[in-house]
Design an enzyme around this catalytic site. Structure first.
Site, PDB file in Angstrom:
ATOM      1  N   PRO A   9       0.788  -1.229   0.000  1.00 13.63           N
ATOM      2  CA  PRO A   9       0.000   0.000   0.000  1.00 13.63           C
ATOM      3  C   PRO A   9       0.826   1.289   0.000  1.00 13.63           C
ATOM      4  O   PRO A   9       1.823   1.380   0.722  1.00 13.63           O
ATOM      5  CB  PRO A   9      -0.798  -0.073   1.314  1.00 13.63           C
ATOM      6  CG  PRO A   9      -0.677  -1.455   1.800  1.00 13.63           C
ATOM      7  CD  PRO A   9       0.469  -2.111   1.120  1.00 13.63           C
ATOM      8  N   ASN A  10       0.391   2.228  -0.796  1.00 11.79           N
ATOM      9  CA  ASN A  10       0.937   3.593  -0.887  1.00 11.79           C
ATOM     10  C   ASN A  10       2.283   3.691  -1.608  1.00 11.79           C
ATOM     11  O   ASN A  10       2.772   4.789  -1.844  1.00 11.79           O
ATOM     12  CB  ASN A  10       1.092   4.229   0.519  1.00 11.79           C
ATOM     13  CG  ASN A  10      -0.223   4.331   1.235  1.00 11.79           C
ATOM     14  OD1 ASN A  10      -1.184   4.883   0.676  1.00 11.79           O
ATOM     15  ND2 ASN A  10      -0.308   3.803   2.441  1.00 11.79           N
ATOM     16  N   ARG A  17       5.940  11.187  -1.913  1.00 17.47           N
ATOM     17  CA  ARG A  17       5.814  11.062  -0.468  1.00 17.47           C
ATOM     18  C   ARG A  17       6.947  11.823   0.230  1.00 17.47           C
ATOM     19  O   ARG A  17       7.739  12.494  -0.420  1.00 17.47           O
ATOM     20  CB  ARG A  17       5.800   9.570  -0.084  1.00 17.47           C
ATOM     21  CG  ARG A  17       4.599   8.846  -0.671  1.00 17.47           C
ATOM     22  CD  ARG A  17       4.545   7.399  -0.250  1.00 17.47           C
ATOM     23  NE  ARG A  17       4.235   7.250   1.179  1.00 17.47           N
ATOM     24  CZ  ARG A  17       4.295   6.086   1.836  1.00 17.47           C
ATOM     25  NH1 ARG A  17       4.646   4.989   1.194  1.00 17.47           N
ATOM     26  NH2 ARG A  17       4.006   6.024   3.111  1.00 17.47           N
ATOM     27  N   TYR A  22      11.911   8.932   2.129  1.00 16.28           N
ATOM     28  CA  TYR A  22      11.907   8.010   0.984  1.00 16.28           C
ATOM     29  C   TYR A  22      12.733   8.498  -0.206  1.00 16.28           C
ATOM     30  O   TYR A  22      12.848   7.790  -1.196  1.00 16.28           O
ATOM     31  CB  TYR A  22      10.459   7.766   0.537  1.00 16.28           C
ATOM     32  CG  TYR A  22       9.567   7.264   1.659  1.00 16.28           C
ATOM     33  CD1 TYR A  22       9.882   6.086   2.334  1.00 16.28           C
ATOM     34  CD2 TYR A  22       8.434   7.967   2.063  1.00 16.28           C
ATOM     35  CE1 TYR A  22       9.091   5.622   3.386  1.00 16.28           C
ATOM     36  CE2 TYR A  22       7.630   7.510   3.107  1.00 16.28           C
ATOM     37  CZ  TYR A  22       7.969   6.345   3.761  1.00 16.28           C
ATOM     38  OH  TYR A  22       7.191   5.878   4.795  1.00 16.28           O
ATOM     39  N   ASN A  73       8.506  -5.077  -0.973  1.00 17.20           N
ATOM     40  CA  ASN A  73       8.398  -3.991  -0.010  1.00 17.20           C
ATOM     41  C   ASN A  73       6.925  -3.970   0.385  1.00 17.20           C
ATOM     42  O   ASN A  73       6.091  -3.491  -0.375  1.00 17.20           O
ATOM     43  CB  ASN A  73       8.829  -2.663  -0.631  1.00 17.20           C
ATOM     44  CG  ASN A  73       8.774  -1.523   0.395  1.00 17.20           C
ATOM     45  OD1 ASN A  73       8.110  -1.645   1.425  1.00 17.20           O
ATOM     46  ND2 ASN A  73       9.440  -0.430   0.094  1.00 17.20           N
ATOM     47  N   ALA A  76       3.431  -0.485   4.917  1.00 18.25           N
ATOM     48  CA  ALA A  76       2.989  -0.567   6.318  1.00 18.25           C
ATOM     49  C   ALA A  76       2.502  -1.962   6.706  1.00 18.25           C
ATOM     50  O   ALA A  76       2.485  -2.303   7.891  1.00 18.25           O
ATOM     51  CB  ALA A  76       1.896   0.469   6.573  1.00 18.25           C
ATOM     52  N   GLU A  97      13.129  -8.643   1.806  1.00 16.48           N
ATOM     53  CA  GLU A  97      12.261  -7.489   2.127  1.00 16.48           C
ATOM     54  C   GLU A  97      13.078  -6.199   2.029  1.00 16.48           C
ATOM     55  O   GLU A  97      14.192  -6.139   2.543  1.00 16.48           O
ATOM     56  CB  GLU A  97      11.726  -7.657   3.554  1.00 16.48           C
ATOM     57  CG  GLU A  97      10.857  -6.485   4.013  1.00 16.48           C
ATOM     58  CD  GLU A  97      10.177  -6.764   5.354  1.00 16.48           C
ATOM     59  OE1 GLU A  97       9.476  -7.790   5.466  1.00 16.48           O
ATOM     60  OE2 GLU A  97      10.358  -5.959   6.287  1.00 16.48           O
ATOM     61  N   HIS A  99      13.010  -1.841   2.373  1.00 16.59           N
ATOM     62  CA  HIS A  99      12.358  -0.576   2.746  1.00 16.59           C
ATOM     63  C   HIS A  99      13.274   0.558   2.323  1.00 16.59           C
ATOM     64  O   HIS A  99      14.484   0.504   2.592  1.00 16.59           O
ATOM     65  CB  HIS A  99      12.123  -0.496   4.260  1.00 16.59           C
ATOM     66  CG  HIS A  99      11.201  -1.563   4.757  1.00 16.59           C
ATOM     67  ND1 HIS A  99       9.835  -1.486   4.613  1.00 16.59           N
ATOM     68  CD2 HIS A  99      11.451  -2.743   5.363  1.00 16.59           C
ATOM     69  CE1 HIS A  99       9.288  -2.581   5.125  1.00 16.59           C
ATOM     70  NE2 HIS A  99      10.240  -3.353   5.574  1.00 16.59           N
ATOM     71  N   ARG A 106      12.736   4.876  13.073  1.00 13.42           N
ATOM     72  CA  ARG A 106      11.503   5.676  12.991  1.00 13.42           C
ATOM     73  C   ARG A 106      10.598   5.387  14.191  1.00 13.42           C
ATOM     74  O   ARG A 106      11.090   4.987  15.241  1.00 13.42           O
ATOM     75  CB  ARG A 106      10.816   5.413  11.638  1.00 13.42           C
ATOM     76  CG  ARG A 106      11.724   5.795  10.448  1.00 13.42           C
ATOM     77  CD  ARG A 106      11.040   5.609   9.118  1.00 13.42           C
ATOM     78  NE  ARG A 106       9.923   6.523   8.954  1.00 13.42           N
ATOM     79  CZ  ARG A 106       9.053   6.463   7.932  1.00 13.42           C
ATOM     80  NH1 ARG A 106       9.204   5.530   6.998  1.00 13.42           N
ATOM     81  NH2 ARG A 106       8.057   7.330   7.841  1.00 13.42           N
TER      82      ARG A 106
HETATM   83  C1  DQA Z   1       8.309   1.685   3.785  1.00 17.23           C
HETATM   84  C2  DQA Z   1       8.362   1.811   5.327  1.00 17.23           C
HETATM   85  C3  DQA Z   1       6.976   1.566   5.913  1.00 17.23           C
HETATM   86  O1  DQA Z   1       7.031   1.744   7.324  1.00 17.23           O
HETATM   87  C4  DQA Z   1       5.968   2.553   5.358  1.00 17.23           C
HETATM   88  O2  DQA Z   1       4.690   2.260   5.868  1.00 17.23           O
HETATM   89  C5  DQA Z   1       5.972   2.653   3.883  1.00 17.23           C
HETATM   90  C6  DQA Z   1       7.267   2.606   3.189  1.00 17.23           C
HETATM   91  C7  DQA Z   1       9.676   2.040   3.167  1.00 17.23           C
HETATM   92  O3  DQA Z   1       9.908   1.647   2.019  1.00 17.23           O
HETATM   93  O4  DQA Z   1      10.483   2.707   3.799  1.00 17.23           O
HETATM   94  O5  DQA Z   1       4.944   2.858   3.265  1.00 17.23           O
HETATM   95  O6  DQA Z   1       8.013   0.340   3.459  1.00 17.23           O
END
Ligand code: DQA
Length: 146
Positions: A9-10, A17, A22, A73, A76, A97, A99, A106
């Site tokens: 998501p997102n 963002r 990021y 990735n 959240a 995985e 990020h 964080r």
């Molecule tokens: C993320 C880190 C997650 O905590 C966050 O919710 C994201 C992006 C990252 O790539 O740093 O949406 O996965």
């Protein structure tokens, strides 16, 4: 070998963002970077992004039979989706995985990844370079299996 590149998501909004967390790389740029690097190593890659947990699980169930490794990735969902953890374990594939941000530095709730224990590696806080590292880690892992 066939790899799956999965985003939660997102993450389709990377590039718009919080740049402090990021960076400014766009989602399209991340996908092309991974496609280019996997192709150079002779692998195929199938991409998928969804804002919906169930759609990600459906994709894993449908596609993992034809794949050899996964870069994900989960966004959240990393922090609370035991369903995604189970789906990753059930693939029986090596998973890396990634990020972009450093989740360990964080908010407290973000420091835990419930999906990471399903993975052979977690790469966090290296921005887009983390994806290149993920491709290399997975490539090395798969080369050892042959
Ligand atoms: C993320 C880190 C997650 O905590 C966050 O919710 C994201 C992006 C990252 O790539 O740093 O949406 O996965």
């Amino acid at each position: 070998m066939n790899l799956l590149l999965i985003h939660g998501p997102n993450l389709n909004r990377f590039g718009e963002r919080d740049a402090a967390q990021y960076g400014s790389v766009t989602f399209a740029q991340i996908e092309s970077l991974v496609v280019d690097e996997t192709k150079k190593l002779g692998h195929g890659v199938k991409k998928f992004q969804s804002n919906h947990e169930g759609a990600l699980i459906d994709f894993l169930q449908a596609e993992s039979k034809n794949a050899h490794g996964i870069i994900i990735n989960p966004g959240a969902l990393s922090h609370y989706s035991y369903a995604l953890y189970d789906a990753l374990v059930d693939t029986k594939l090596p998973v890396v995985e990634v990020h972009l941000s450093d989740i360990k530095s964080r908010e407290a709730w973000r420091r835990i990844s419930v999906t990471a224990p399903a993975c052979i590696a977690q790469i966090s806080g290296k921005k887009e370079a983390g994806y290149s590292e993920a491709v290399a880690v997975l490539h090395q892992h798969l080369s050892k299996q042959v």
